[in-house]
Design a protein around this motif. Sequence first.
Motif, PDB file in Angstrom:
ATOM      1  N   SER A 315       0.816  -1.217   0.000  1.00  0.00           N
ATOM      2  CA  SER A 315       0.000   0.000   0.000  1.00  0.00           C
ATOM      3  C   SER A 315       0.849   1.266   0.000  1.00  0.00           C
ATOM      4  O   SER A 315       0.332   2.362  -0.249  1.00  0.00           O
ATOM      5  N   ASP A 316       2.130   1.132   0.287  1.00  0.00           N
ATOM      6  CA  ASP A 316       3.034   2.277   0.241  1.00  0.00           C
ATOM      7  C   ASP A 316       3.687   2.444  -1.128  1.00  0.00           C
ATOM      8  O   ASP A 316       4.511   3.352  -1.307  1.00  0.00           O
ATOM      9  N   ARG A 343       1.576   6.145   3.159  1.00  0.00           N
ATOM     10  CA  ARG A 343       0.417   6.135   4.055  1.00  0.00           C
ATOM     11  C   ARG A 343       0.533   7.137   5.194  1.00  0.00           C
ATOM     12  O   ARG A 343      -0.474   7.587   5.755  1.00  0.00           O
TER      13      ARG A 343
END
Length: 579
Positions: A315-316, A343
């Motif tokens: 997700s980063d 994030r």
Amino acid sequence: MALVSVERNGTPQDLLPPTHDVGSRVHEYGGGAYCVSPTQRVVFSDRKTGAVWLRETDGTLVSLAASTGCTYAEFAFDAAERGVFCVREDSREPGDAKAAVVWLDRQTEKVLIEGDDFYAAPRPAPDDAHLAWISWSHPDMPWDATTLSIAPLSWHDGVPDSGTHRAVCGAAMRCSVVDPVWESARTLLASSDADGSWRPCRFSIDPQQAPEWLPDPKGETGFPHWVFGQRSLVPLADGRLMAQIVTEGVSRIGILENGVWTDQPERNAAQSPVPFDGTLAWIDTPPDAPPAIVIGQDTNRIRQAFTFPDGIDASDCAAPVALAFPSAGGQTAHALYYAPANRHHRLATKERPPLVVMAHGGPTARANAAFSFKVQWWTSRGFAVLDVNYRGSTGFGRAYREALEGQWGIVDVQDCIAAVRHVIAQGLADPERCVIRGSSAGGLTVLTALASSDVFAAGCSLYGVADLRALAGDTHKFESRYLDRLIGPYPEQEALYLARSPLTHVSEITAPVLFLHGDLDKVVPLAQAQAMHDGLLALGRHSELHVYEGEGHGFRQEQTLKDSFARELTFYQQIFGQL
């Protein structure tokens, strides 16, 4: 480089003692340095010595009959595993190394094919009755024009003789054909761009049988032949064909069955997967995870190149978005855009991110969507990244690739500038904080872009080309005529080389420039960066040069990589602070 073996659900194990370094220097860039037989015997080249070794299944190492002063690559066992076919470069005499296709076994080194400047992909048919290979000669590069040939083989005391060879592609029509692979003892598949893009074509050992195009994969199935060992086409045991397909610069794996291509979205392979123990194995290269060896399912990651630090995950990672945009002369160019991704940090409301524009090297190469540390470094720190596939890049067909011929330093620069203006117009970047970076050939694009436009606040040239005359006058055999098509013949077109060299246009660069270079670089010597740096300082311009001891063309040492990225980030932050 170590050679690693892994069984299904097993633990990876090194196969060789640390005294051996698997690698090859054929064509300077190497590749194809080892081959595994169906019975798990391994032949490999030792990078340090150039020697060729056979590893038997019990771990015994046997020296094959390789000659001192020669280097070897692109190995292929015959069906009976009596020895290997391979490409040899012979440097025992003064002048350019001589290339040939040779046979090696424990007692014999025999030249089978010679006469062209370069050879690749010697492939014996499944019944050992024929040999296929590709070849090319100066001034062509392998993406300009190659010839695919086959020859009958006869065997005497376990050693092959090659009969009269026949060109099956590339003789009657100028095209690039790459990556041959036998489909059966009578038919051969390869990727040819005779119809405008690399795509699979079937060839027969029967001279009366015309080549047959396979269904259009809607993309390219070939790669520019910078290195050996590339694999884009894989015939499967059940009669299907698997291929890596590049469309608009983005790659995917497809399978051809009953005349229809079906995408395999779960596989993000660097090259086509290979059959393994009833399933498939491949090097997985997703955009949001480190490269990994995968067997069977994409969750079965046997070994990763590295692991994310604690607190960092997919997700980063920034995801690529393919862009097409208008460029000079009414042409369309391409790029991959990455928005900032972190994030734990966000841009201020309505703030547009600073932009790092990347000009890939080669220049006959491409930016691709696989996970890239050099992209994620910037996006995790609040930058957007624009990785430009300027005209001349691969993955867009032959016409797009040839658009750079005679135009290097012109259309690539136009496309990088047009790409910036396009994303600024879309509100995707801060127009005051756009910078450009590039390595090797990309360094020339960087410096020329800085000299011809005011869209960049700064730039970074990593071991970049600054003097085309020096590059043409002192390079290795493989690339010694490369610039003939990108610029023009040298020294006949010396004035053009001078006009296209960034060193000629030092006075036109007003933006700050950072030069990062290794002191052992033999491809683009440090003197080129030093001359640019000195010229800019003499004009009172902002220029910084940092030299890394022990580094050649392309940084390898961990400390160098860490320092170079940190140094470049600090450089841009200082420039932005002055705006």
